[in-house]
Write a protein that holds these residues in place. Sequence first.
Motif, PDB file in Angstrom:
ATOM      1  N   LEU A   1       0.836  -1.202   0.000  1.00 13.86           N
ATOM      2  CA  LEU A   1       0.000   0.000   0.000  1.00 13.86           C
ATOM      3  C   LEU A   1       0.874   1.256   0.000  1.00 13.86           C
ATOM      4  O   LEU A   1       0.618   2.207  -0.736  1.00 13.86           O
ATOM      5  CB  LEU A   1      -0.941  -0.007   1.204  1.00 13.86           C
ATOM      6  CG  LEU A   1      -1.850   1.206   1.368  1.00 13.86           C
ATOM      7  CD1 LEU A   1      -2.808   1.336   0.197  1.00 13.86           C
ATOM      8  CD2 LEU A   1      -2.614   1.106   2.680  1.00 13.86           C
ATOM      9  N   LYS A   2       1.915   1.238   0.796  1.00 11.52           N
ATOM     10  CA  LYS A   2       2.826   2.381   0.859  1.00 11.52           C
ATOM     11  C   LYS A   2       3.481   2.618  -0.505  1.00 11.52           C
ATOM     12  O   LYS A   2       3.582   3.755  -0.966  1.00 11.52           O
ATOM     13  CB  LYS A   2       3.892   2.147   1.929  1.00 11.52           C
ATOM     14  CG  LYS A   2       4.852   3.298   2.088  1.00 11.52           C
ATOM     15  CD  LYS A   2       5.845   3.037   3.193  1.00 11.52           C
ATOM     16  CE  LYS A   2       6.799   4.201   3.346  1.00 11.52           C
ATOM     17  NZ  LYS A   2       7.765   3.979   4.414  1.00 11.52           N
TER      18      LYS A   2
ATOM     19  N   LEU B   1       2.254   1.770  -3.407  1.00 17.47           N
ATOM     20  CA  LEU B   1       1.227   2.302  -4.307  1.00 17.47           C
ATOM     21  C   LEU B   1       1.046   3.804  -4.092  1.00 17.47           C
ATOM     22  O   LEU B   1       0.928   4.569  -5.045  1.00 17.47           O
ATOM     23  CB  LEU B   1      -0.111   1.588  -4.096  1.00 17.47           C
ATOM     24  CG  LEU B   1      -0.246   0.190  -4.692  1.00 17.47           C
ATOM     25  CD1 LEU B   1      -1.568  -0.437  -4.270  1.00 17.47           C
ATOM     26  CD2 LEU B   1      -0.129   0.216  -6.204  1.00 17.47           C
ATOM     27  N   HIS B   2       1.027   4.219  -2.829  1.00 14.74           N
ATOM     28  CA  HIS B   2       0.869   5.647  -2.527  1.00 14.74           C
ATOM     29  C   HIS B   2       2.059   6.474  -2.996  1.00 14.74           C
ATOM     30  O   HIS B   2       1.911   7.670  -3.258  1.00 14.74           O
ATOM     31  CB  HIS B   2       0.652   5.858  -1.027  1.00 14.74           C
ATOM     32  CG  HIS B   2      -0.740   5.571  -0.586  1.00 14.74           C
ATOM     33  ND1 HIS B   2      -1.827   6.291  -1.006  1.00 14.74           N
ATOM     34  CD2 HIS B   2      -1.230   4.621   0.240  1.00 14.74           C
ATOM     35  CE1 HIS B   2      -2.923   5.815  -0.455  1.00 14.74           C
ATOM     36  NE2 HIS B   2      -2.591   4.792   0.291  1.00 14.74           N
ATOM     37  N   GLN B   3       3.230   5.870  -3.126  1.00 15.36           N
ATOM     38  CA  GLN B   3       4.429   6.592  -3.545  1.00 15.36           C
ATOM     39  C   GLN B   3       4.536   6.751  -5.064  1.00 15.36           C
ATOM     40  O   GLN B   3       5.410   7.458  -5.541  1.00 15.36           O
ATOM     41  CB  GLN B   3       5.679   5.893  -3.015  1.00 15.36           C
ATOM     42  CG  GLN B   3       5.822   6.012  -1.524  1.00 15.36           C
ATOM     43  CD  GLN B   3       6.994   5.193  -0.985  1.00 15.36           C
ATOM     44  OE1 GLN B   3       7.462   4.267  -1.626  1.00 15.36           O
ATOM     45  NE2 GLN B   3       7.430   5.535   0.205  1.00 15.36           N
ATOM     46  N   CYS B   4       3.648   6.108  -5.813  1.00  6.11           N
ATOM     47  CA  CYS B   4       3.659   6.270  -7.269  1.00  6.11           C
ATOM     48  C   CYS B   4       3.378   7.727  -7.616  1.00  6.11           C
ATOM     49  O   CYS B   4       2.671   8.427  -6.890  1.00  6.11           O
ATOM     50  CB  CYS B   4       2.578   5.388  -7.908  1.00  6.11           C
ATOM     51  SG  CYS B   4       2.932   3.631  -7.855  1.00  6.11           S
TER      52      CYS B   4
ATOM     53  N   GLU C   1       1.668  10.852  -9.580  1.00  2.00           N
ATOM     54  CA  GLU C   1       0.265  11.073  -9.923  1.00  2.00           C
ATOM     55  C   GLU C   1      -0.038  10.697 -11.374  1.00  2.00           C
ATOM     56  O   GLU C   1      -1.014  10.009 -11.641  1.00  2.00           O
ATOM     57  CB  GLU C   1      -0.136  12.527  -9.673  1.00  2.00           C
ATOM     58  CG  GLU C   1      -0.251  12.887  -8.216  1.00  2.00           C
ATOM     59  CD  GLU C   1      -1.304  12.092  -7.473  1.00  2.00           C
ATOM     60  OE1 GLU C   1      -2.374  11.804  -8.041  1.00  2.00           O
ATOM     61  OE2 GLU C   1      -1.048  11.756  -6.308  1.00  2.00           O
TER      62      GLU C   1
ATOM     63  N   LYS D   1      -0.394   6.801 -10.692  1.00  2.00           N
ATOM     64  CA  LYS D   1      -1.678   6.596 -10.017  1.00  2.00           C
ATOM     65  C   LYS D   1      -2.873   6.730 -10.947  1.00  2.00           C
ATOM     66  O   LYS D   1      -3.923   6.166 -10.667  1.00  2.00           O
ATOM     67  CB  LYS D   1      -1.839   7.600  -8.870  1.00  2.00           C
ATOM     68  CG  LYS D   1      -0.915   7.341  -7.710  1.00  2.00           C
ATOM     69  CD  LYS D   1      -1.156   8.360  -6.621  1.00  2.00           C
ATOM     70  CE  LYS D   1      -0.176   8.190  -5.477  1.00  2.00           C
ATOM     71  NZ  LYS D   1      -0.370   9.217  -4.454  1.00  2.00           N
TER      72      LYS D   1
ATOM     73  N   TRP E   1      -3.119   0.846 -11.501  1.00  4.77           N
ATOM     74  CA  TRP E   1      -3.054   1.345 -10.128  1.00  4.77           C
ATOM     75  C   TRP E   1      -4.416   1.225  -9.453  1.00  4.77           C
ATOM     76  O   TRP E   1      -4.510   0.766  -8.316  1.00  4.77           O
ATOM     77  CB  TRP E   1      -2.583   2.798 -10.105  1.00  4.77           C
ATOM     78  CG  TRP E   1      -2.276   3.300  -8.723  1.00  4.77           C
ATOM     79  CD1 TRP E   1      -1.061   3.262  -8.112  1.00  4.77           C
ATOM     80  CD2 TRP E   1      -3.183   3.880  -7.777  1.00  4.77           C
ATOM     81  NE1 TRP E   1      -1.158   3.795  -6.839  1.00  4.77           N
ATOM     82  CE2 TRP E   1      -2.450   4.175  -6.607  1.00  4.77           C
ATOM     83  CE3 TRP E   1      -4.536   4.169  -7.800  1.00  4.77           C
ATOM     84  CZ2 TRP E   1      -3.028   4.754  -5.483  1.00  4.77           C
ATOM     85  CZ3 TRP E   1      -5.122   4.744  -6.676  1.00  4.77           C
ATOM     86  CH2 TRP E   1      -4.362   5.025  -5.538  1.00  4.77           C
TER      87      TRP E   1
ATOM     88  N   TYR F   1      -5.096  -1.039  -6.207  1.00  3.80           N
ATOM     89  CA  TYR F   1      -5.520  -0.349  -4.989  1.00  3.80           C
ATOM     90  C   TYR F   1      -6.851  -0.909  -4.484  1.00  3.80           C
ATOM     91  O   TYR F   1      -7.001  -1.180  -3.289  1.00  3.80           O
ATOM     92  CB  TYR F   1      -5.631   1.152  -5.255  1.00  3.80           C
ATOM     93  CG  TYR F   1      -5.919   1.972  -4.031  1.00  3.80           C
ATOM     94  CD1 TYR F   1      -4.911   2.252  -3.114  1.00  3.80           C
ATOM     95  CD2 TYR F   1      -7.201   2.461  -3.775  1.00  3.80           C
ATOM     96  CE1 TYR F   1      -5.166   3.009  -1.981  1.00  3.80           C
ATOM     97  CE2 TYR F   1      -7.458   3.218  -2.648  1.00  3.80           C
ATOM     98  CZ  TYR F   1      -6.445   3.486  -1.752  1.00  3.80           C
ATOM     99  OH  TYR F   1      -6.704   4.221  -0.622  1.00  3.80           O
TER     100      TYR F   1
ATOM    101  N   LYS G   1      -7.237  -2.816  -0.923  1.00  2.00           N
ATOM    102  CA  LYS G   1      -8.111  -2.269   0.123  1.00  2.00           C
ATOM    103  C   LYS G   1      -9.165  -3.301   0.540  1.00  2.00           C
ATOM    104  O   LYS G   1      -9.485  -3.423   1.725  1.00  2.00           O
ATOM    105  CB  LYS G   1      -8.786  -0.980  -0.350  1.00  2.00           C
ATOM    106  CG  LYS G   1      -7.824   0.180  -0.517  1.00  2.00           C
ATOM    107  CD  LYS G   1      -7.140   0.560   0.764  1.00  2.00           C
ATOM    108  CE  LYS G   1      -8.009   1.488   1.549  1.00  2.00           C
ATOM    109  NZ  LYS G   1      -7.374   2.079   2.709  1.00  2.00           N
TER     110      LYS G   1
END
Length: 83
Positions: free
Chosen positions: A27-28, A30-33, A35, A57, A62, A66, A70
């Motif tokens: 998850l981390k 994925l969040h660092q990809c 935009e 993202k 993505w 995600y 989730k």
Amino acid sequence: MPKRKNPVVLSSLELEKKDTRELLGYLKRLHQCEESFEASDLTENIDLKNDNIIYFKNTEKWNIAYSKLKFILSTREHLNKKT
């Protein structure tokens, strides 16, 4: 400094086999990809050339990763800090 590792596209089965700590790490990542390609400083969209790695993202890869992640995390135990 090591290069940031972009997340790999994983199937639902591969995600389900991972423990919660590994899922949170995914998850981390994925969040660092970034935009989007347009907002990046790249001159070539490498996301279009590699179906197995997630770079941006604003892509279907993505969003699917995600959503699957989730959902699986929602079925896992929650870690609570004891004070």
